[in-house]
Design a protein around this motif. Structure first.
Motif, PDB file in Angstrom:
ATOM      1  N   GLY A 119       0.804  -1.229   0.000  1.00  0.00           N
ATOM      2  CA  GLY A 119       0.000   0.000   0.000  1.00  0.00           C
ATOM      3  C   GLY A 119       0.831   1.270   0.000  1.00  0.00           C
ATOM      4  N   LEU A 120       2.160   1.130  -0.027  1.00  0.00           N
ATOM      5  CA  LEU A 120       3.001   2.335   0.020  1.00  0.00           C
ATOM      6  C   LEU A 120       2.841   3.147  -1.263  1.00  0.00           C
ATOM      7  CD1 LEU A 120       5.174   4.010   1.475  1.00  0.00           C
ATOM      8  CD2 LEU A 120       6.908   2.542   0.392  1.00  0.00           C
ATOM      9  N   SER A 121       2.730   2.467  -2.397  1.00  0.00           N
ATOM     10  CA  SER A 121       2.604   3.193  -3.671  1.00  0.00           C
ATOM     11  C   SER A 121       1.320   4.017  -3.700  1.00  0.00           C
ATOM     12  CB  SER A 121       2.621   2.220  -4.844  1.00  0.00           C
ATOM     13  OG  SER A 121       3.766   1.410  -4.780  1.00  0.00           O
ATOM     14  N   THR A 122       0.219   3.418  -3.220  1.00  0.00           N
ATOM     15  CA  THR A 122      -1.045   4.166  -3.207  1.00  0.00           C
ATOM     16  C   THR A 122      -0.965   5.356  -2.253  1.00  0.00           C
ATOM     17  OG1 THR A 122      -2.478   2.429  -4.009  1.00  0.00           O
ATOM     18  CG2 THR A 122      -3.482   3.970  -2.481  1.00  0.00           C
ATOM     19  N   THR A 124      -9.698  13.935 -12.904  1.00  0.00           N
ATOM     20  CA  THR A 124      -9.536  12.486 -12.910  1.00  0.00           C
ATOM     21  C   THR A 124      -8.499  12.104 -11.863  1.00  0.00           C
ATOM     22  OG1 THR A 124     -10.024  12.462 -15.254  1.00  0.00           O
ATOM     23  CG2 THR A 124      -8.988  10.483 -14.352  1.00  0.00           C
ATOM     24  N   GLU A 125      -8.831  11.101 -11.066  1.00  0.00           N
ATOM     25  CA  GLU A 125      -7.928  10.687  -9.992  1.00  0.00           C
ATOM     26  C   GLU A 125      -6.755   9.880 -10.538  1.00  0.00           C
ATOM     27  OE1 GLU A 125      -9.944   9.876  -6.040  1.00  0.00           O
ATOM     28  OE2 GLU A 125     -11.422   9.152  -7.452  1.00  0.00           O
ATOM     29  N   ALA A 126      -5.642  10.009  -9.852  1.00  0.00           N
ATOM     30  CA  ALA A 126      -4.446   9.232 -10.201  1.00  0.00           C
ATOM     31  C   ALA A 126      -4.477   7.897  -9.471  1.00  0.00           C
ATOM     32  CB  ALA A 126      -3.199  10.013  -9.789  1.00  0.00           C
ATOM     33  N   THR A 127      -3.773   6.928 -10.009  1.00  0.00           N
ATOM     34  CA  THR A 127      -3.571   5.685  -9.257  1.00  0.00           C
ATOM     35  C   THR A 127      -2.169   5.149  -9.551  1.00  0.00           C
ATOM     36  OG1 THR A 127      -4.545   3.584  -8.587  1.00  0.00           O
ATOM     37  CG2 THR A 127      -4.716   4.120 -10.932  1.00  0.00           C
ATOM     38  N   VAL A 128      -1.871   3.978  -9.002  1.00  0.00           N
ATOM     39  CA  VAL A 128      -0.486   3.466  -9.028  1.00  0.00           C
ATOM     40  C   VAL A 128       0.064   3.339 -10.458  1.00  0.00           C
ATOM     41  CG1 VAL A 128      -0.595   2.258  -6.826  1.00  0.00           C
ATOM     42  CG2 VAL A 128      -1.344   1.098  -8.914  1.00  0.00           C
ATOM     43  N   PHE A 129       1.352   3.529 -10.561  1.00  0.00           N
ATOM     44  CA  PHE A 129       2.030   3.473 -11.853  1.00  0.00           C
ATOM     45  C   PHE A 129       2.230   2.021 -12.307  1.00  0.00           C
ATOM     46  CE2 PHE A 129       6.019   4.870 -14.292  1.00  0.00           C
ATOM     47  CZ  PHE A 129       5.277   5.404 -15.324  1.00  0.00           C
ATOM     48  N   GLY A 130       2.610   1.162 -11.372  1.00  0.00           N
ATOM     49  CA  GLY A 130       2.907  -0.227 -11.723  1.00  0.00           C
ATOM     50  C   GLY A 130       4.247  -0.349 -12.404  1.00  0.00           C
ATOM     51  N   HIS A 136      -4.151   1.028 -18.557  1.00  0.00           N
ATOM     52  CA  HIS A 136      -3.313   2.103 -17.996  1.00  0.00           C
ATOM     53  C   HIS A 136      -3.252   3.294 -18.948  1.00  0.00           C
ATOM     54  CE1 HIS A 136      -1.042  -0.288 -14.892  1.00  0.00           C
ATOM     55  NE2 HIS A 136      -1.480  -1.286 -15.649  1.00  0.00           N
ATOM     56  N   PHE A 137      -3.248   4.488 -18.355  1.00  0.00           N
ATOM     57  CA  PHE A 137      -3.045   5.720 -19.126  1.00  0.00           C
ATOM     58  C   PHE A 137      -2.043   6.620 -18.422  1.00  0.00           C
ATOM     59  CE2 PHE A 137      -7.229   4.522 -20.659  1.00  0.00           C
ATOM     60  CZ  PHE A 137      -7.283   5.008 -21.964  1.00  0.00           C
ATOM     61  N   MET A 138      -1.182   7.239 -19.202  1.00  0.00           N
ATOM     62  CA  MET A 138      -0.430   8.397 -18.703  1.00  0.00           C
ATOM     63  C   MET A 138      -0.720   9.521 -19.692  1.00  0.00           C
ATOM     64  SD  MET A 138       3.334   9.061 -17.299  1.00  0.00           S
ATOM     65  CE  MET A 138       4.384   8.478 -18.587  1.00  0.00           C
ATOM     66  N   ILE A 139      -1.256  10.628 -19.172  1.00  0.00           N
ATOM     67  CA  ILE A 139      -1.716  11.710 -20.053  1.00  0.00           C
ATOM     68  C   ILE A 139      -0.973  12.982 -19.680  1.00  0.00           C
ATOM     69  CG2 ILE A 139      -3.718  12.986 -20.875  1.00  0.00           C
ATOM     70  CD1 ILE A 139      -5.410  10.589 -20.153  1.00  0.00           C
ATOM     71  N   GLY A 147       1.277  22.730 -19.342  1.00  0.00           N
ATOM     72  CA  GLY A 147       0.410  23.510 -18.459  1.00  0.00           C
ATOM     73  C   GLY A 147      -0.460  22.664 -17.540  1.00  0.00           C
ATOM     74  N   TYR A 148      -0.348  21.330 -17.653  1.00  0.00           N
ATOM     75  CA  TYR A 148      -1.164  20.447 -16.823  1.00  0.00           C
ATOM     76  C   TYR A 148      -0.286  19.456 -16.068  1.00  0.00           C
ATOM     77  CZ  TYR A 148      -5.074  22.251 -19.491  1.00  0.00           C
ATOM     78  OH  TYR A 148      -5.996  23.081 -20.055  1.00  0.00           O
ATOM     79  N   GLU A 149      -0.780  19.061 -14.898  1.00  0.00           N
ATOM     80  CA  GLU A 149      -0.121  18.003 -14.136  1.00  0.00           C
ATOM     81  C   GLU A 149      -0.261  16.683 -14.906  1.00  0.00           C
ATOM     82  OE1 GLU A 149      -1.007  15.733  -9.911  1.00  0.00           O
ATOM     83  OE2 GLU A 149      -1.803  17.746 -10.213  1.00  0.00           O
ATOM     84  N   THR A 150       0.827  15.977 -15.058  1.00  0.00           N
ATOM     85  CA  THR A 150       0.748  14.682 -15.751  1.00  0.00           C
ATOM     86  C   THR A 150      -0.107  13.724 -14.929  1.00  0.00           C
ATOM     87  OG1 THR A 150       2.838  14.988 -16.888  1.00  0.00           O
ATOM     88  CG2 THR A 150       2.123  12.708 -16.576  1.00  0.00           C
ATOM     89  N   LEU A 151      -1.012  13.056 -15.613  1.00  0.00           N
ATOM     90  CA  LEU A 151      -1.946  12.141 -14.954  1.00  0.00           C
ATOM     91  C   LEU A 151      -1.528  10.702 -15.243  1.00  0.00           C
ATOM     92  CD1 LEU A 151      -4.718  11.443 -13.602  1.00  0.00           C
ATOM     93  CD2 LEU A 151      -5.719  11.621 -15.891  1.00  0.00           C
ATOM     94  N   VAL A 152      -1.265   9.942 -14.180  1.00  0.00           N
ATOM     95  CA  VAL A 152      -1.009   8.506 -14.310  1.00  0.00           C
ATOM     96  C   VAL A 152      -2.193   7.796 -13.674  1.00  0.00           C
ATOM     97  CG1 VAL A 152       0.472   6.584 -13.632  1.00  0.00           C
ATOM     98  CG2 VAL A 152       1.495   8.782 -14.257  1.00  0.00           C
ATOM     99  N   THR A 153      -2.901   7.037 -14.456  1.00  0.00           N
ATOM    100  CA  THR A 153      -4.131   6.445 -13.928  1.00  0.00           C
ATOM    101  C   THR A 153      -4.464   5.150 -14.653  1.00  0.00           C
ATOM    102  OG1 THR A 153      -6.344   7.052 -13.182  1.00  0.00           O
ATOM    103  CG2 THR A 153      -5.763   7.727 -15.431  1.00  0.00           C
ATOM    104  N   HIS A 154      -5.552   4.505 -14.248  1.00  0.00           N
ATOM    105  CA  HIS A 154      -6.115   3.377 -14.995  1.00  0.00           C
ATOM    106  C   HIS A 154      -7.612   3.635 -15.175  1.00  0.00           C
ATOM    107  CE1 HIS A 154      -2.866   1.483 -12.785  1.00  0.00           C
ATOM    108  NE2 HIS A 154      -3.531   0.522 -12.188  1.00  0.00           N
ATOM    109  N   VAL A 155      -8.196   2.934 -16.132  1.00  0.00           N
ATOM    110  CA  VAL A 155      -9.654   2.795 -16.176  1.00  0.00           C
ATOM    111  C   VAL A 155      -9.939   1.330 -15.868  1.00  0.00           C
ATOM    112  CG1 VAL A 155     -11.755   3.057 -17.532  1.00  0.00           C
ATOM    113  CG2 VAL A 155      -9.821   4.605 -17.916  1.00  0.00           C
ATOM    114  N   PHE A 156     -10.799   1.101 -14.883  1.00  0.00           N
ATOM    115  CA  PHE A 156     -11.119  -0.263 -14.446  1.00  0.00           C
ATOM    116  C   PHE A 156     -12.436  -0.716 -15.049  1.00  0.00           C
ATOM    117  CE2 PHE A 156      -8.417   1.454 -11.109  1.00  0.00           C
ATOM    118  CZ  PHE A 156      -7.561   0.398 -10.831  1.00  0.00           C
TER     119      PHE A 156
END
Ligand code: BEZ
Ligand code: FE
Length: 293
Positions: A79-82, A96-102, A217-220, A224-233
């Motif tokens: 759970g450290l990554s989360t 959009t919320e971020a989640t673990v990179f993996g 997985h997506f990295m967007i 001018g924007y914070e990079t978003l690392v996320t998934h769609v489940f």
């Protein structure tokens, strides 16, 4: 300093570090030492347990290679990554919320035009993914860069396969001038994280399963924007509430719609089942750098 004992050792170690000039390193190391010592005191760590811990971390290191990052698996399953992701990506409601990179991202995935088949021959049922990239105020993010990656129907990323010659299930695309993106791939399925090593043995010893719910997985990124690392489940997955790496957020769960047959979004006629997934991303404006103390 001599004759240190269980009462005095912690302060002695901290005092030895008094001359550290890097303030952030001093903050981190002081806290790490205090917490490590407090942990050993709290559980009254035995010498056998200390040796087992050293052996475990040694095994984790020996299991790492260019396509296997066992330390990330360890961080993720504890759970450290989360925790690190959550405290570094606090965003306004609506982003959009971020989640673990993996561990399975690669930075040289092939570039694709919108609409391309990112699966590139990967085994699995076809899936057409589309959506928009917007700002929190609703404006399109034209040209946003989308890096996507996923496992195949058997649960393996291309980088896990010995002898592979080309990227499969990963690629880089750019949204169009109105922030719209679309591509073809395969349907994501749930899969176990690599569990034939020390982290898998740890999970088993703790009575835990190694499964992750199906996800893409997506990295967007965009200027001018914070990079978003996320998934769609994928909604309905058995493991949404017991993801072994604690990555699921309700806002990231989407409906992967099954079509028995018909005209696919790319205009082709399909007599076989295919899926569609529509998901919009909302980016947070870039944040000024802050120094944590
Ligand atoms: C992944 O989703 O690719 C992943 C995340 C954490 C650990 C292992 C795999
Ligand atoms: Fe994954």
């Amino acid at each position: 300093m001599r004759n240190l004992n269980e009462e005095t050792i912690t302060q002695a170690v901290l005092a030895r570090n008094a001359d550290m000039t890097d303030r952030r390193l001093k903050t981190v190391m002081t806290s790490l030492i205090q917490h490590l010592h407090a942990f050993a005191r709290e559980v009254r760590l035995t010498e056998e347990e200390w040796a087992a811990g050293i052996q475990f971390l040694t095994d984790v290191g020996h299991t790492c290679n260019p396509s296997r990052q066992e330390f990330i698996l360890l961080s993720d399953t504890l759970g450290l990554s989360t925790l690190v992701t959550a405290q570094n990506h606090r965003k306004p409601q609506g982003c959009t919320e971020a989640t673990v990179f993996g561990p399975f991202y690669v930075d040289d995935a092939p570039d694709y035009a919108l609409g391309a088949d990112v699966g590139n021959g990967m085994a699995g049922e076809p899936c057409y993914v589309s959506g928009n990239v917007r700002s929190i105020t609703g404006e399109a993010v034209p040209g946003a860069k989308l890096e996507v990656w996923q496992a195949d129907a058997e649960g393996f990323y291309d980088v896990q396969k010995a002898g592979r010659t080309s990227a499969q299930g990963r690629g880089t695309l750019h949204a169009d001038a109105s922030g719209h993106y679309h591509f073809k791939t395969i349907v994501a399925e749930c899969y176990p994280i690599p569990h034939d090593g020390p982290v898998g043995r740890m999970l088993e010893a703790m009575g835990r399963h190694p499964w992750r719910p199906a996800h893409l997985h997506f990295m967007i990124s965009a200027p001018g924007y914070e990079t978003l690392v996320t998934h769609v489940f994928r909604d309905g997955d058995t493991y949404l509430d017991s993801d072994t790496v604690f990555g699921v957020r309700s806002s990231l769960v989407a409906d992967w719609v099954r079509h028995d047959s018909g005209t696919a979004p790319d205009g082709t006629r399909s007599d076989n089942p295919f899926y569609t997934l529509d998901f919009d991303f909302v980016l947070n404006p870039a944040q000024p750098a802050t120094a944590n103390q």
